[in-house]
Design a protein around this motif. Sequence first.
Motif, PDB file in Angstrom:
ATOM      1  N   HIS A   1     -20.516  -6.670  30.332  1.00 45.49           N
ATOM      2  CA  HIS A   1     -21.745  -6.442  29.565  1.00 45.49           C
ATOM      3  C   HIS A   1     -22.216  -7.681  28.811  1.00 45.49           C
ATOM      4  O   HIS A   1     -23.405  -7.831  28.539  1.00 45.49           O
ATOM      5  CB  HIS A   1     -21.585  -5.232  28.623  1.00 45.49           C
ATOM      6  CG  HIS A   1     -21.837  -3.947  29.331  1.00 45.49           C
ATOM      7  ND1 HIS A   1     -20.867  -2.992  29.532  1.00 45.49           N
ATOM      8  CD2 HIS A   1     -22.954  -3.486  29.962  1.00 45.49           C
ATOM      9  CE1 HIS A   1     -21.374  -1.994  30.236  1.00 45.49           C
ATOM     10  NE2 HIS A   1     -22.637  -2.269  30.495  1.00 45.49           N
TER      11      HIS A   1
ATOM     12  N   CYS B   1     -17.871  -6.018  26.379  1.00 41.31           N
ATOM     13  CA  CYS B   1     -16.831  -6.370  27.350  1.00 41.31           C
ATOM     14  C   CYS B   1     -17.373  -7.555  28.165  1.00 41.31           C
ATOM     15  O   CYS B   1     -18.538  -7.929  28.025  1.00 41.31           O
ATOM     16  CB  CYS B   1     -16.538  -5.174  28.251  1.00 41.31           C
ATOM     17  SG  CYS B   1     -17.935  -4.724  29.301  1.00 41.31           S
TER      18      CYS B   1
ATOM     19  N   CYS C   1     -19.954   0.416  27.010  1.00 41.01           N
ATOM     20  CA  CYS C   1     -19.233   1.201  28.020  1.00 41.01           C
ATOM     21  C   CYS C   1     -17.869   1.706  27.558  1.00 41.01           C
ATOM     22  O   CYS C   1     -17.182   2.387  28.307  1.00 41.01           O
ATOM     23  CB  CYS C   1     -19.059   0.388  29.292  1.00 41.01           C
ATOM     24  SG  CYS C   1     -17.849  -0.928  29.112  1.00 41.01           S
TER      25      CYS C   1
ATOM     26  N   CYS D   1     -16.099  -1.879  23.818  1.00 41.80           N
ATOM     27  CA  CYS D   1     -17.456  -2.367  24.091  1.00 41.80           C
ATOM     28  C   CYS D   1     -18.464  -1.334  23.572  1.00 41.80           C
ATOM     29  O   CYS D   1     -18.291  -0.126  23.784  1.00 41.80           O
ATOM     30  CB  CYS D   1     -17.629  -2.567  25.599  1.00 41.80           C
ATOM     31  SG  CYS D   1     -19.317  -2.884  26.123  1.00 41.80           S
TER      32      CYS D   1
ATOM     33  N   SER E   1     -15.150   0.240  27.344  1.00 43.52           N
ATOM     34  CA  SER E   1     -13.944  -0.431  27.838  1.00 43.52           C
ATOM     35  C   SER E   1     -13.585  -1.534  26.827  1.00 43.52           C
ATOM     36  O   SER E   1     -14.304  -1.736  25.843  1.00 43.52           O
ATOM     37  CB  SER E   1     -14.157  -0.976  29.245  1.00 43.52           C
ATOM     38  OG  SER E   1     -15.148  -1.953  29.224  1.00 43.52           O
TER      39      SER E   1
HETATM   40 ZN    ZN Z   1     -18.981  -2.873  28.493  1.00 39.20          ZN
END
Ligand code: ZN
Length: 309
Positions: free
Chosen positions: A29, A26, A10, A7, A12
């Motif tokens: 988000h 992600c 972040c 992402c 992830s």
């Molecule tokens: Zn994210």
Amino acid sequence: MIKRNRCSLCKSKAFIFLKYAGIKLCKEHFTIYFINRMAKTIKKYQMIKPNEKVLIGVSGGKDSIAMLHALNEILKDTNELIAVHIDLGINEYSTESREIFKQICSKIGIKNKIVSIKKRYGFTIEEAIKRVKRPPCSICGLIKRRILNEYAIELGVDKIATGHTLDDEVTYLLINYIDGKIDMLLKRKPILPRIHRKLVARIKPLYEISDLETQIYCLINNLKYVEKPCPYAEDSPTLKIKKIIMQLEEIRPGTKLSLLRNFTNKIHIALERYYLEKTNEKINECIKCGYPTSQKVCAFCKLKEKIQS
Ligand code: ZN
Ligand code: Q46
Ligand code: ZN
């Protein structure tokens, strides 16, 4: 959807790559991104003021379901909201749509109402299509717009929110452009203000949000929507043009958004200046129902008469 990607916000695991924006997001988000974009659209085009009463039209498809869910998130503390579903009377399609509408409304706890065309006018869309020789979607569209507006007046709402997406807008834009329908092009706006006491202002909170994004929003947030299309949708030329536009977006990401923004911010303004200054078309009121029309009898009353004859 995409492997070994992170992402952009972040780091992830990314769920979606939005090519037009050049960002990977992600699930969490993406939901935030979607809601923020809708909130920005509302603000940019001054669609809704605090304390205004808003009717949210919900067909049960992915677009209106995503709009209802996100609008509720954005406005539940500042505005009075009511979700409205129109029962078209198109067999199983309408039965499924109704059920999905009831489910989402109880899930998010929003005030809601189902309005039946049969109960109000005495015929279903299915019956209207059989009785009048005209493209099904043009009959359906005219009736839907009228019934939603009538109901909005009865409720005394300030705005009607409809689930027209970026893809819908670009599709209609292209069709109207090909046909040279300047009057229709002038109506392609994110907000249609109240220009007559019988016409409630309409807003399009998904104006800059694509069909793909509403689908992903529903998927991530476990929102059920009607997946089987309306039986009349397949023959619709509009849908074929929409698919071509999607191909164009694949070849050149960002095409839809720049086409729509350039139209809204430049071409529409120029058209409005040029044409509205030149034409002084008198707006009459329909002798039967009092709605604004350029004729003696409005298109809806003419259609209703044909269906009922
Ligand atoms: Zn994210
Ligand atoms: S419901 Fe009505 Fe759609 Fe079915 S008949 Fe056409 S317009 S396709 S959004
Ligand atoms: Zn009329």
